[in-house]
Design an enzyme around this catalytic site. Sequence first.
Site, PDB file in Angstrom:
ATOM      1  N   GLU A 207       7.920  78.026  71.945  1.00 47.48           N
ATOM      2  CA  GLU A 207       8.727  77.326  72.941  1.00 47.48           C
ATOM      3  C   GLU A 207      10.113  77.930  73.062  1.00 47.48           C
ATOM      4  O   GLU A 207      11.036  77.303  73.572  1.00 47.48           O
ATOM      5  CB  GLU A 207       8.798  75.834  72.605  1.00 47.48           C
ATOM      6  CG  GLU A 207       7.419  75.197  72.609  1.00 47.48           C
ATOM      7  CD  GLU A 207       7.449  73.681  72.667  1.00 47.48           C
ATOM      8  OE1 GLU A 207       8.525  73.092  72.741  1.00 47.48           O
ATOM      9  OE2 GLU A 207       6.353  73.094  72.650  1.00 47.48           O
ATOM     10  N   LYS A 339       3.189  63.497  78.519  1.00 48.70           N
ATOM     11  CA  LYS A 339       2.706  64.819  78.916  1.00 48.70           C
ATOM     12  C   LYS A 339       1.577  64.611  79.915  1.00 48.70           C
ATOM     13  O   LYS A 339       0.530  64.047  79.559  1.00 48.70           O
ATOM     14  CB  LYS A 339       2.167  65.570  77.702  1.00 48.70           C
ATOM     15  CG  LYS A 339       3.217  66.001  76.685  1.00 48.70           C
ATOM     16  CD  LYS A 339       2.518  66.494  75.419  1.00 48.70           C
ATOM     17  CE  LYS A 339       3.459  67.261  74.500  1.00 48.70           C
ATOM     18  NZ  LYS A 339       2.812  67.503  73.177  1.00 48.70           N
TER      19      LYS A 339
HETATM   20  P1  PGA Z   1       1.959  71.269  72.161  1.00 48.48           P
HETATM   21  O1  PGA Z   1       3.309  70.919  71.405  1.00 48.48           O
HETATM   22  O2  PGA Z   1       2.249  71.443  73.608  1.00 48.48           O
HETATM   23  O3  PGA Z   1       1.508  72.528  71.466  1.00 48.48           O
HETATM   24  O4  PGA Z   1       1.029  70.110  71.896  1.00 48.48           O
HETATM   25  C1  PGA Z   1       4.349  70.158  71.949  1.00 48.48           C
HETATM   26  C2  PGA Z   1       4.648  68.950  71.110  1.00 48.48           C
HETATM   27  O5  PGA Z   1       4.013  68.723  70.060  1.00 48.48           O
HETATM   28  O6  PGA Z   1       5.507  68.152  71.500  1.00 48.48           O
HETATM   29 ZN    ZN Z   2       4.931  66.667  69.686  1.00 51.72          ZN
END
Ligand code: PGA
Ligand code: ZN
Length: 424
Positions: A207, A339
């Site tokens: 990230e 998400k």
């Molecule tokens: P991921 O991680 O997109 O790999 O699930 C992001 C998070 O855990 O917030």
């Molecule tokens: Zn997370």
Amino acid sequence: MDLTIAKLRAQEILDSRGVPTVEVEMTLGCGVAASAQVPSGASTGRHEAVELRDGGARYAGKGTLRACANVEGEIARAVAGMDAAEQAVLDARLIELDGTANKGRLGGNAILGVSCAAARAVAAAAGEPLWKRLARLGGRPRLPVPMVNILSGGLHAGRQMEVQDFLAVAHGFPSYAEALRAIADIHRAAKALLDERGCVLTGVADEGGWGPILKSNEEALEVLSLAIERAGYRPLEQVSIALDIAASHFYADGVYELKSEGRRMSAGELIALYERWVERYPVRSIEDGLEQDDWEGWKELTARLGRKVQLVGDDFFTTNPARVGRGIAEGAGNSVLVKMNQIGTLTETFRVLEMARAAGWTAVVSARSGETEDSFLADLASASGAGQIKVGSVTRSERLAKYNRLLWLERAGELAWRPAERYP
Ligand code: PGA
Ligand code: ZN
């Protein structure tokens, strides 16, 4: 204006890890077309919507040609002629067509691409910014406070440390632009501190945050705390620390294995460790502090830390209305990570945001570790008034597409920024 769905096209594209994902383009009866790109996680939760992958040798099994074919075939046939402005009706049709609880037949990636492309196409046809269109789906628009990854561990950085994200939350500033500048200062100060400690940097993690080899999770906390001060900001008043522990990913059979610290811990011991961190460092938000199905542990965590600390469920809730509802009813957690691709449609995403608001919980709109150059999330976070956005670090353009879009949204002057000196 003819807002009926006339055509769908889907393209297999690459995400920020070089892994296939899906882009969907929707054309309306009026001739306007718009597209949306779907992100993809690595430290995924057990209860997420399923990404449809091709299997086989191509792209090591990760191809998305089947998902794309579903969009152009079965989905296109089923939604042709539907009103793209009726987002809830469209999303319900997609869910019903898939017919599974986890969207595994047509693919959460295929379904989310169609859901988001519809919102964007309608916005384009109306000649209005995406956030305004999304605001009609629910929410009280305002700019979000950025929660930004500075140091990475866990699955995103070769498991040097167990804690996945050490983040800075810039909440005590007069504007979003000032908050973002503070984050960039802290990111730079963290690098200087790591250099001074002779840290061998493993480069940037998934990230965009620094992925250093440090002695322990606590050393990373120390570095981030010092970076906030070195950059000239007041801890807790202007900037607080958030942690994404992603605890499910170092848990097995009732034990949390912190290899970097040479310790095996129970849920109770881990909570005690968090209590110590909250005492010593300006930590005010902890995400996925415990394993994703440990409801009893989460209740204990919330009872012990919930008055002072934002306890965010990511893998724990997977943006799932049923799981969030249970968390609210049982007092497990006090905040939800949102998400879109964990649940798979815009309508369900807004339902979760509304549940959080109604319960007096906070919400953090979040990207995935595998992202695209699509800035959709900036508009979603603003439109919903979620209050916080988490997109990884302030490097790499799949992250900055969102942070930079927010700068323009602020400049347009229609969205309020409500800085809070105290967080959360
Ligand atoms: P991921 O991680 O997109 O790999 O699930 C992001 C998070 O855990 O917030
Ligand atoms: Zn997370």
